[in-house]
Design a protein around this motif. Structure first.
Motif, PDB file in Angstrom:
ATOM      1  N   LEU A  92       0.834  -1.194   0.000  1.00 31.12           N
ATOM      2  CA  LEU A  92       0.000   0.000   0.000  1.00 31.12           C
ATOM      3  C   LEU A  92       0.881   1.260   0.000  1.00 31.12           C
ATOM      4  N   PRO A  93       0.346   2.388  -0.459  1.00 24.54           N
ATOM      5  CA  PRO A  93       1.118   3.638  -0.384  1.00 24.54           C
ATOM      6  C   PRO A  93       1.559   3.983   1.037  1.00 24.54           C
ATOM      7  N   ASP A  94       0.755   3.590   2.049  1.00 22.31           N
ATOM      8  CA  ASP A  94       1.126   3.862   3.435  1.00 22.31           C
ATOM      9  C   ASP A  94       2.426   3.162   3.822  1.00 22.31           C
ATOM     10  N   ASP A  95       2.721   2.025   3.197  1.00 25.42           N
ATOM     11  CA  ASP A  95       3.986   1.332   3.458  1.00 25.42           C
ATOM     12  C   ASP A  95       5.156   2.199   3.008  1.00 25.42           C
ATOM     13  N   ILE A  96       4.995   2.874   1.893  1.00 26.07           N
ATOM     14  CA  ILE A  96       6.047   3.747   1.373  1.00 26.07           C
ATOM     15  C   ILE A  96       6.266   4.924   2.321  1.00 26.07           C
ATOM     16  N   LYS A  97       5.162   5.505   2.787  1.00 26.42           N
ATOM     17  CA  LYS A  97       5.262   6.644   3.707  1.00 26.42           C
ATOM     18  C   LYS A  97       5.948   6.241   5.007  1.00 26.42           C
ATOM     19  N   ALA A  98       5.620   5.055   5.514  1.00 27.84           N
ATOM     20  CA  ALA A  98       6.196   4.598   6.781  1.00 27.84           C
ATOM     21  C   ALA A  98       7.703   4.375   6.687  1.00 27.84           C
ATOM     22  N   LEU A  99       8.183   4.023   5.484  1.00 27.31           N
ATOM     23  CA  LEU A  99       9.595   3.680   5.307  1.00 27.31           C
ATOM     24  C   LEU A  99      10.419   4.812   4.698  1.00 27.31           C
ATOM     25  N   ALA A 100       9.790   5.929   4.366  1.00 26.94           N
ATOM     26  CA  ALA A 100      10.482   6.989   3.629  1.00 26.94           C
ATOM     27  C   ALA A 100      11.727   7.491   4.360  1.00 26.94           C
ATOM     28  N   GLN A 101      11.609   7.757   5.646  1.00 25.85           N
ATOM     29  CA  GLN A 101      12.746   8.328   6.379  1.00 25.85           C
ATOM     30  C   GLN A 101      13.912   7.345   6.505  1.00 25.85           C
ATOM     31  N   PRO A 102      13.700   6.122   7.019  1.00 25.42           N
ATOM     32  CA  PRO A 102      14.850   5.208   7.167  1.00 25.42           C
ATOM     33  C   PRO A 102      15.467   4.743   5.857  1.00 25.42           C
ATOM     34  N   VAL A 103      14.667   4.643   4.787  1.00 27.17           N
ATOM     35  CA  VAL A 103      15.192   4.131   3.519  1.00 27.17           C
ATOM     36  C   VAL A 103      15.789   5.241   2.661  1.00 27.17           C
ATOM     37  N   TRP A 104      15.269   6.462   2.777  1.00 25.86           N
ATOM     38  CA  TRP A 104      15.649   7.503   1.819  1.00 25.86           C
ATOM     39  C   TRP A 104      16.406   8.690   2.389  1.00 25.86           C
ATOM     40  N   ALA A 105      16.215   9.041   3.646  1.00 20.62           N
ATOM     41  CA  ALA A 105      16.777  10.303   4.159  1.00 20.62           C
ATOM     42  C   ALA A 105      18.294  10.382   3.998  1.00 20.62           C
ATOM     43  N   HIS A 106      19.003   9.264   4.220  1.00 15.28           N
ATOM     44  CA  HIS A 106      20.466   9.297   4.156  1.00 15.28           C
ATOM     45  C   HIS A 106      20.992   9.351   2.721  1.00 15.28           C
ATOM     46  N   ARG A 107      20.120   9.182   1.743  1.00 16.13           N
ATOM     47  CA  ARG A 107      20.540   9.197   0.341  1.00 16.13           C
ATOM     48  C   ARG A 107      20.455  10.592  -0.284  1.00 16.13           C
ATOM     49  N   ILE A 108      19.836  11.522   0.396  1.00 14.44           N
ATOM     50  CA  ILE A 108      19.629  12.864  -0.141  1.00 14.44           C
ATOM     51  C   ILE A 108      20.818  13.762   0.219  1.00 14.44           C
ATOM     52  N   VAL A 109      21.370  14.424  -0.788  1.00 13.24           N
ATOM     53  CA  VAL A 109      22.468  15.372  -0.581  1.00 13.24           C
ATOM     54  C   VAL A 109      21.881  16.775  -0.640  1.00 13.24           C
ATOM     55  N   MET A 110      21.940  17.472   0.474  1.00  8.35           N
ATOM     56  CA  MET A 110      21.317  18.787   0.564  1.00  8.35           C
ATOM     57  C   MET A 110      22.183  19.872  -0.060  1.00  8.35           C
ATOM     58  N   ASP A 111      21.521  20.899  -0.575  1.00  9.73           N
ATOM     59  CA  ASP A 111      22.221  22.101  -1.021  1.00  9.73           C
ATOM     60  C   ASP A 111      22.785  22.808   0.215  1.00  9.73           C
ATOM     61  N   PRO A 112      24.053  23.222   0.190  1.00 14.28           N
ATOM     62  CA  PRO A 112      24.653  23.841   1.389  1.00 14.28           C
ATOM     63  C   PRO A 112      23.887  25.053   1.900  1.00 14.28           C
ATOM     64  N   ASP A 113      23.404  25.904   0.995  1.00 13.10           N
ATOM     65  CA  ASP A 113      22.657  27.096   1.420  1.00 13.10           C
ATOM     66  C   ASP A 113      21.352  26.704   2.106  1.00 13.10           C
ATOM     67  N   ALA A 114      20.666  25.717   1.551  1.00 16.60           N
ATOM     68  CA  ALA A 114      19.412  25.260   2.152  1.00 16.60           C
ATOM     69  C   ALA A 114      19.668  24.620   3.515  1.00 16.60           C
ATOM     70  N   GLN A 115      20.759  23.866   3.592  1.00 15.99           N
ATOM     71  CA  GLN A 115      21.114  23.224   4.858  1.00 15.99           C
ATOM     72  C   GLN A 115      21.443  24.273   5.924  1.00 15.99           C
TER      73      GLN A 115
ATOM     74  N   ALA B 170      20.220  27.168   6.078  1.00 15.65           N
ATOM     75  CA  ALA B 170      18.965  27.824   6.434  1.00 15.65           C
ATOM     76  C   ALA B 170      18.060  26.944   7.295  1.00 15.65           C
ATOM     77  N   GLY B 171      18.509  25.710   7.576  1.00 13.84           N
ATOM     78  CA  GLY B 171      17.750  24.828   8.463  1.00 13.84           C
ATOM     79  C   GLY B 171      16.946  23.750   7.760  1.00 13.84           C
ATOM     80  N   MET B 172      17.085  23.637   6.457  1.00 15.64           N
ATOM     81  CA  MET B 172      16.373  22.596   5.718  1.00 15.64           C
ATOM     82  C   MET B 172      17.086  21.260   5.907  1.00 15.64           C
ATOM     83  N   THR B 173      16.340  20.200   6.037  1.00 19.48           N
ATOM     84  CA  THR B 173      16.913  18.872   6.238  1.00 19.48           C
ATOM     85  C   THR B 173      16.331  17.888   5.232  1.00 19.48           C
ATOM     86  N   ALA B 174      16.983  16.736   5.123  1.00 21.43           N
ATOM     87  CA  ALA B 174      16.488  15.689   4.227  1.00 21.43           C
ATOM     88  C   ALA B 174      15.112  15.198   4.680  1.00 21.43           C
ATOM     89  N   ALA B 175      14.904  15.145   5.992  1.00 24.17           N
ATOM     90  CA  ALA B 175      13.609  14.709   6.514  1.00 24.17           C
ATOM     91  C   ALA B 175      12.495  15.653   6.069  1.00 24.17           C
TER      92      ALA B 175
END
Length: 322
Positions: A274-297, A299-304
């Motif tokens: 179900l789509p809810d399975d994707i939402k439940a796993l988004a942070q542990p599966v995907w957050a560490h794979r995102i490379v933030m823009d330094p300016d956005a980071q 300014a307080g923006m995070t991968a989460a």
């Protein structure tokens, strides 16, 4: 062959028994245990970033005890060589033969403690074994045991003498999470049992290695509708389109999400994702794979927050479509 409803119920029953067993060694952390077991059945590797003394070693030992599998611990240091992990070929003067001595990587559950303390060369050797599930030394290939899971840890509070894992290597971990401290009542229970701190030694196996592999194969056949696959793709594309991001979710990351979602669904007794399975796993599966823009980071923006934005913007398929 698609997973049947009966097979899904049997999978969920065994999965719950594993959660309960591992939870005896890691009190008050059932969600983390479920994530770790999902990672194992999805045949991936887990990265734990947490302060010392929160139970990272206990988690790895408890999983190994619950699945009746050999485990090893590698304490990473700056002077460690790749051969200290993979093994080395040694010449036997008596027989005149070259014999391969297996390194600690040849175990089903491998705890790679403080991986960021090793040099990039040594880190790369470990990550190569994780990707290929085999070691090649002097032209000969040696397969790792099955199941095979690396539980790597990083200490975020002390960075002196460490080598930060590059983003491309972080992408090879299926999940990244933290354990944290237990709730007060469980904390008191831990202190009551402080005379025998290693609870994993008292655990009884629930399954064995071959059973784990059969369960992993069954979970991989959990039905994933094309609309749900499209939802995963749309979320990944939304992270890549974000103005706050330099590098969004890769194809490997999207495939990893599909693998995890199938296991997560089966663990709840469902033969479909179900789509809810994707939402439940988004942070542990995907957050560490995102490379933030330094300016956005800065300014307080995070991968989460990027993932939360993507989930709020991308419309999931309706129940009838999925």
């Amino acid at each position: 062959m698609a997973l049947s409803e009966q097979e899904a119920r049997e999978f969920a029953k065994t999965f719950a028994a594993l959660v309960d067993t591992v939870g005896e060694a890691l009190l008050g952390k059932s969600h983390v245990v479920r994530l770790a077991l999902t990672c194992m059945f999805a045949q991936g590797h887990l990265l734990l970033e947490d302060a010392p003394g929160t139970g990272k070693t206990a988690l790895a030992r408890a999983i190994a005890a619950a699945v009746n599998a050999p485990h090893s611990r590698i304490q990473f240091t700056p002077d460690m060589l790749p051969s200290d992990i993979t093994g080395v070929t040694i010449y036997d003067q008596k027989t005149g033969d070259w014999n391969f001595h297996h390194g600690p990587i040849f175990a089903s559950i491998v705890l790679a403690d403080e991986i960021n303390r090793a040099s990039p060369k040594t880190q790369s050797a470990l990550l190569e074994v994780m990707e290929e599930a085999q070691v090649t030394v002097d032209g000969r290939t040696y397969a790792t045991p099955q199941p095979f899971m690396v539980v790597a840890t990083q200490n975020p509070v002390e960075q002196a003498g460490t080598y930060r894992l590059p983003e491309a290597q972080l992408d090879r971990f299926l999940m990244k999470t933290s354990i944290g401290y237990p709730p007060h009542e469980q904390f008191v229970e831990v202190l009551d049992g402080a005379a025998q701190p290693d609870r994993s030694k008292r655990l009884h196996p629930v399954v064995d290695g071959p059973t784990v592999m059969r369960m992993a194969e069954a979970a991989a056949n959990t039905y994933t509708d094309r609309a749900v696959a499209g939802y995963i793709a749309s979320l990944a594309e939304a992270t890549r389109d974000s103005a706050h991001v330099r590098l969004g979710i890769s194809i490997r990351g999207a495939i990893g999400m599909a693998r995890c979602a199938r296991v997560w669904a089966a663990a709840q007794g469902r033969a479909y994702v179900l789509p809810d399975d994707i939402k439940a796993l988004a942070q542990p599966v995907w957050a560490h794979r995102i490379v933030m823009d330094p300016d956005a980071q800065f300014a307080g923006m995070t991968a989460a927050k990027v993932l939360d934005e993507a989930i709020s913007q991308v419309v999931p398929p309706a129940q009838g479509e999925a």
